[in-house]
Design a protein around this motif. Structure first.
Motif, short mmCIF file in Angstrom:
data_model
loop_
_atom_site.label_atom_id
_atom_site.label_comp_id
_atom_site.label_asym_id
_atom_site.label_seq_id
_atom_site.Cartn_x
_atom_site.Cartn_y
_atom_site.Cartn_z
N MET A 1 0.85 -1.10 -0.35
CA MET A 1 -0.02 0.36 -0.06
C MET A 1 0.93 1.39 -0.15
N ASP A 2 -0.14 2.27 -0.43
CA ASP A 2 1.04 3.37 -0.07
C ASP A 2 0.51 4.10 0.40
N SER A 3 2.06 5.80 0.73
CA SER A 3 2.43 5.85 2.26
C SER A 3 1.19 6.53 2.70
N GLY A 4 0.14 7.18 2.68
CA GLY A 4 -0.98 8.00 2.49
C GLY A 4 -1.90 7.10 3.42
N GLY A 5 -1.76 5.13 3.24
CA GLY A 5 -2.90 4.99 3.73
C GLY A 5 -4.34 4.64 2.98
N GLN A 6 -3.78 3.99 1.45
CA GLN A 6 -5.35 4.57 1.06
C GLN A 6 -5.61 3.36 1.12
N ALA A 7 -6.36 2.11 0.89
CA ALA A 7 -6.56 0.76 0.32
C ALA A 7 -6.33 0.86 -1.58
N PRO A 8 -5.87 -0.25 -1.88
CA PRO A 8 -5.35 0.05 -3.58
C PRO A 8 -7.00 0.04 -4.60
N SER A 9 -6.47 0.46 -5.07
CA SER A 9 -7.52 0.08 -6.21
C SER A 9 -8.73 -0.67 -6.38
N GLN A 10 -7.94 -2.06 -6.39
CA GLN A 10 -7.79 -3.42 -6.94
C GLN A 10 -8.60 -3.90 -6.08
N GLN A 11 -9.97 -4.04 -4.87
CA GLN A 11 -10.10 -4.58 -3.96
C GLN A 11 -10.17 -5.80 -3.67
N ALA A 12 -10.06 -6.72 -2.44
CA ALA A 12 -9.95 -8.30 -2.84
C ALA A 12 -11.36 -8.25 -2.46
N PRO A 13 -12.20 -9.75 -3.88
CA PRO A 13 -13.06 -10.19 -3.82
C PRO A 13 -13.87 -10.13 -2.01
N HIS A 14 -15.01 -9.62 -2.14
CA HIS A 14 -15.32 -9.92 -0.48
C HIS A 14 -16.43 -11.42 -0.24
N GLN A 15 -15.49 -12.45 -0.79
CA GLN A 15 -15.69 -14.00 -1.06
C GLN A 15 -16.16 -14.32 -0.25
N PRO A 16 -17.88 -14.71 0.65
CA PRO A 16 -18.16 -15.88 1.79
C PRO A 16 -17.43 -16.67 1.87
N GLY A 17 -17.65 -17.19 2.87
CA GLY A 17 -17.32 -18.42 3.16
C GLY A 17 -18.09 -18.98 3.94
N THR A 18 -18.00 -20.71 4.25
CA THR A 18 -18.88 -21.60 5.54
C THR A 18 -19.18 -20.77 6.14
N LYS A 19 -20.41 -21.11 7.12
CA LYS A 19 -19.68 -20.71 8.93
C LYS A 19 -19.42 -21.69 9.85
N PRO A 20 -18.89 -20.82 10.97
CA PRO A 20 -17.98 -21.80 11.06
C PRO A 20 -18.24 -23.54 12.02
N GLN A 21 -17.98 -24.38 12.08
CA GLN A 21 -18.42 -25.88 12.91
C GLN A 21 -17.53 -25.38 14.60
N ASP A 22 -16.75 -24.93 14.28
CA ASP A 22 -15.68 -25.20 15.47
C ASP A 22 -15.86 -24.72 16.40
N ALA A 23 -16.00 -24.85 18.16
CA ALA A 23 -16.09 -24.23 18.99
C ALA A 23 -15.44 -22.30 19.22
N GLY A 24 -14.13 -23.00 18.56
CA GLY A 24 -13.37 -21.22 18.29
C GLY A 24 -14.33 -20.68 17.80
N GLY A 25 -14.53 -21.14 16.26
CA GLY A 25 -15.49 -19.99 15.58
C GLY A 25 -16.67 -19.70 16.01
N ARG A 26 -17.61 -20.79 16.03
CA ARG A 26 -19.14 -20.15 17.12
C ARG A 26 -18.73 -19.67 17.89
N PHE A 27 -17.76 -19.38 18.65
CA PHE A 27 -18.08 -18.53 19.79
C PHE A 27 -18.01 -17.54 18.98
N ALA A 28 -16.93 -17.19 18.52
CA ALA A 28 -16.68 -15.11 17.89
C ALA A 28 -18.06 -15.17 17.11
N SER A 29 -18.76 -16.13 15.99
CA SER A 29 -19.85 -15.79 15.51
C SER A 29 -20.46 -15.42 16.69
#
Length: 297
Positions: free
Chosen positions: A64-92
């Motif tokens: 990233m540039d020193s000005g702190g701006q986000a890159p012009s090409q943003q990362a895709p807003h990829q969805p993921g699965t719902k967490p199944q483990d205890a740590g993931g469920r707790f965060a959810s």
């Protein structure tokens, strides 16, 4: 915390291979692996663990540039699965409660709350702010309005920073959601502008106020959450206060280098972090958290 059986958020993307099962034992006896620090010392990890705008580190790793701006090409807003483990469920579940608390809070003021998404990843993950690394600890990316966390950080929080317990883990998420509130309120944009016109020392001082405000917001959430659910148990608040203390800049610097350099603080001292978390906890109002309008913090 009496978290089992509570509502889970629909705004969680489990981007870990296999949908969870690793990392994040914390105070709940959850299984999994350890965080890999590589060549980054633990003090650096913890000092950035609660950053809303990890532009300095992300700038090195993500180009990233020193000005702190986000890159012009943003990362895709990829969805993921719902967490199944205890740590993931707790965060959810914790994220779901922040949605409930802030949704009610803003609705009572004739405003609508737009919640962030929570991305659970392992190792590294492309974000709209650059390449996110587990060694940065949890962080919030304003450009895609996502909280990112590798749950193995909770092992580090417990084993190497001396902050065990499930509410310590909840505090981490609530702090990052506090940064999302700052983004919605325009505080993040003001900080990005300030970064381009002030010295590093002055920006560090502003960053401390930003982080302390997020701590205060986490305290407000804790109070309102307990009023709504009564799910906190004896010792939970103390776990949160201890976590705030253990990740103070002075404590981290003293642990890693034996000396304290206040001019380099970016998140606040242990005393400051505890005090502002407690202030939010006692007030239960966001207006009590204006760290920018006060004198010395």
């Amino acid at each position: 915390m009496k978290w089992e059986g509570q509502r889970e958020s629909d705004n969680v993307d489990d981007l870990r291979e296999g949908g969870g099962g690793g990392g994040g034992r914390g105070g709940m006896g959850l299984g999994g692996g350890r965080i890999g620090l590589g060549g980054i010392v633990i003090a650096l990890l913890a000092s950035w663990a609660f950053g809303i705008n990890p532009m300095t580190v992300l700038g090195v790793l993500g180009g990233m540039d020193s000005g702190g701006q986000a890159p012009s090409q943003q990362a895709p807003h990829q969805p993921g699965t719902k967490p199944q483990d205890a740590g993931g469920r707790f965060a959810s579940i914790v994220l779901a409660d922040t949605e409930d608390v802030w949704g009610r809070y803003f609705a009572a003021r004739q405003q609508q709350y737009q919640p962030p998404r929570l991305a659970l990843f392992r190792g590294r993950e492309a974000t709209a702010c650059g390449m996110g690394e587990a060694a940065m600890g949890p962080f919030y990316c304003p450009a895609d309005q996502r909280v990112y966390i590798d749950l193995a950080f909770y092992d580090t929080l417990r084993d190497r920073l001396g902050a065990p317990g499930d509410f310590a883990q909840a505090y981490v998420i609530a702090h990052e959601v506090g940064h999302h509130l700052q983004n919605l309120q325009g505080t993040t944009a003001k900080m990005d502008k300030a970064r381009q016109r002030v010295s590093e020392k002055d920006y560090n001082a502003l960053s401390v106020r930003l982080e302390l405000q997020a701590d205060c917001y986490a305290g407000v959430w804790a109070k309102l959450s307990q009023q709504g659910k009564g799910w906190l148990e004896q010792g939970d608040i103390e776990e949160g206060l201890n976590a705030a203390s253990q990740i103070g800049d002075d404590t981290l610097q003293r642990r890693s280098q034996g000396t304290v350099v206040p001019e380099s603080f970016t998140h606040g001292s242990s005393e400051q972090r505890v005090r502002w978390f407690r202030r939010g906890l006692e007030a239960g109002e966001l207006k009590a958290c204006d760290t920018f309008a006060t004198g010395p913090v």
